[in-house]
Design an enzyme around this catalytic site. Structure first.
Site, PDB file in Angstrom:
ATOM      1  N   GLN A 154       4.223  20.279  41.761  1.00 25.31           N
ATOM      2  CA  GLN A 154       3.733  20.352  40.392  1.00 25.31           C
ATOM      3  C   GLN A 154       4.841  19.855  39.457  1.00 25.31           C
ATOM      4  O   GLN A 154       5.889  20.485  39.329  1.00 25.31           O
ATOM      5  CB  GLN A 154       3.332  21.767  39.988  1.00 25.31           C
ATOM      6  CG  GLN A 154       2.646  21.779  38.617  1.00 25.31           C
ATOM      7  CD  GLN A 154       2.398  23.164  38.067  1.00 25.31           C
ATOM      8  OE1 GLN A 154       3.337  23.871  37.746  1.00 25.31           O
ATOM      9  NE2 GLN A 154       1.126  23.542  37.956  1.00 25.31           N
ATOM     10  N   TYR A 161       2.667  23.857  27.997  1.00 19.73           N
ATOM     11  CA  TYR A 161       3.818  23.004  28.276  1.00 19.73           C
ATOM     12  C   TYR A 161       3.563  21.591  27.746  1.00 19.73           C
ATOM     13  O   TYR A 161       2.585  21.342  27.047  1.00 19.73           O
ATOM     14  CB  TYR A 161       4.158  23.069  29.768  1.00 19.73           C
ATOM     15  CG  TYR A 161       4.551  24.470  30.182  1.00 19.73           C
ATOM     16  CD1 TYR A 161       5.653  25.098  29.599  1.00 19.73           C
ATOM     17  CD2 TYR A 161       3.793  25.191  31.107  1.00 19.73           C
ATOM     18  CE1 TYR A 161       6.005  26.396  29.932  1.00 19.73           C
ATOM     19  CE2 TYR A 161       4.139  26.493  31.446  1.00 19.73           C
ATOM     20  CZ  TYR A 161       5.247  27.090  30.861  1.00 19.73           C
ATOM     21  OH  TYR A 161       5.586  28.385  31.177  1.00 19.73           O
ATOM     22  N   GLY A 205      -3.366  32.790  43.023  1.00 23.24           N
ATOM     23  CA  GLY A 205      -2.026  32.878  42.474  1.00 23.24           C
ATOM     24  C   GLY A 205      -1.319  34.151  42.881  1.00 23.24           C
ATOM     25  O   GLY A 205      -0.617  34.200  43.881  1.00 23.24           O
TER      26      GLY A 205
END
Length: 376
Positions: free
Chosen positions: A100, A183, A328
């Protein structure tokens, strides 16, 4: 459990053995941005535990642009070598692994050690600070500061492309652009953080330009083995637009992305846990993300993320609309999520929040590689 989650899937140019993914999870265990042996153990455990597709924790594309201490990077040869050991270990278990690619943009801090070492400003689409923030590794725990508007965003596109070159050298199966959670890429998309009046801001098409140009640059390196994760509902890191503007922005972005022959798009659904409150009002724009945006990706594998139970995942994949599900928190606390789901074992390990990102003076294995697998 029925077989939908445990059927192979073509993802880009590779085939993953099942539809159970491990999402990117910041763990802050690298050695001054270099992947190390304990990280190798962590990923090895989870590949052995049945992850069909692993997406690494956010991998910093440059020394400039981090808010997290001990987050790994991929801008030099030492980091590439560290990642190669991890990738080889994951492949030995039959799993596939994507990097990522991550740049935090305006939520970096000029006093962070890596930012100081970089010797460049905190860059963002516009000189607008995010509210909130808590930099525990900086004296006084300061919040976010006003960033410097990047004059030429193509310099940041080039950093993503070079990171992809390095990821290719390391042996990753593909790369996922981090376009979520407030982000850098998300900051360009959102009109509350991007008020530019040039070709990189203003209209929906201009705000989506950075994401699409970055995708195209990375595709030049990885071909069909490129993906992007988005979180239209927002919230985290002071992100979120009015609903109609959100719908218009992401419809355009995803329709254009669908033309690029991507490996997949990950749609992160709304999470109350990632929502924040300012002046008594929640920041996010809650709506059904997978249901809303899946129709705009008719030619692209759709993976979903955020709080799915095994039962929900089975239903989603069985529907034929969703290709796979990223888990997750379950992967943090269970090294064997895939095997547990397949064998009907509960996901019942309790998280140790105190060691989620490591802790000073504490063995880095604690709360990282010491969670127990089930007995089979």
């Amino acid at each position: 459990m029925s077989s939908a989650l445990f059927t192979p899937l073509k993802v880009g140019s590779v085939t993953v053995p099942n539809r159970i993914g491990m999402s990117a999870l910041t763990r802050s265990r690298s050695s001054a941005s270099v992947p190390n042996d304990i990280m190798k153990d962590y990923y090895d455990q989870r590949a052995a535990g049945g992850a069909g597709l692993i997406v690494t924790e956010g991998v910093l594309i440059t020394r400039q642009g981090t808010e997290w201490p001990n987050a790994p990077g991929i801008w030099n040869d030492e980091q590439v070598a560290g990642w190669k050991k991890i990738i080889d270990s994951v492949h030995a278990h039959g799993s596939k692994i994507y990097a990522q690619l991550w740049h935090v943009g305006r939520v970096a801090h000029p006093q962070a050690p890596e930012q100081i070492a970089a010797g460049v400003p905190v860059y963002a689409p516009s000189a607008i600070s995010a509210r909130g923030g808590n930099f525990r590794h900086i004296e006084g725990a300061p919040g976010y500061v006003t960033p410097t508007e990047v004059a030429d965003p193509t310099i940041l596109v080039a950093l993503f492309k070079q990171a992809a070159v390095n990821a290719k050298k390391a042996g990753f199966d593909g790369v996922e652009l981090h376009g979520a959670n407030g982000y850098l890429i998300h900051q360009f998309l959102d009109s509350t953080s991007n008020t530019r009046t040039d070709q990189w801001g203003g209209s929906v098409e201009n705000r989506a330009r950075f994401a699409l140009e970055t995708l195209k640059a990375v595709i030049e390196v990885f071909g069909p083995d490129v993906a992007i994760k988005v979180n239209p509902a927002g919230g985290y890191n002071d992100m979120g637009m009015p609903l109609q503007e959100t719908l218009d922005t992401y419809e355009y972005l995803l329709r254009e992305a669908d033309k690029l022959n991507l490996a997949y798009v990950c749609l992160a659904r709304y999470s109350p846990w990632l929502d924040v409150e300012f002046d008594g009002k929640k920041r996010a724009t809650p709506h059904d993300v997978p249901e809303t945006y899946a129709p705009f990706l008719p030619s692209t594998n759709i993976w979903v993320n955020t709080g799915y139970t095994p039962e929900e995942a089975e239903t989603a994949v069985s529907s034929g609309k969703i290709a796979g599900v990223f888990f997750g928190m379950a992967w943090i606390t269970h090294p064997d999520v895939g095997k547990r789901i397949q064998k009907g074992k509960p996901l019942d390990n309790a998280p140790d929040y105190a060691t989620l990102y490591g802790a000073p003076g504490v063995d880095p294995a604690k709360g990282y590689t010491d969670y127990k697998a089930a007995e089979y």
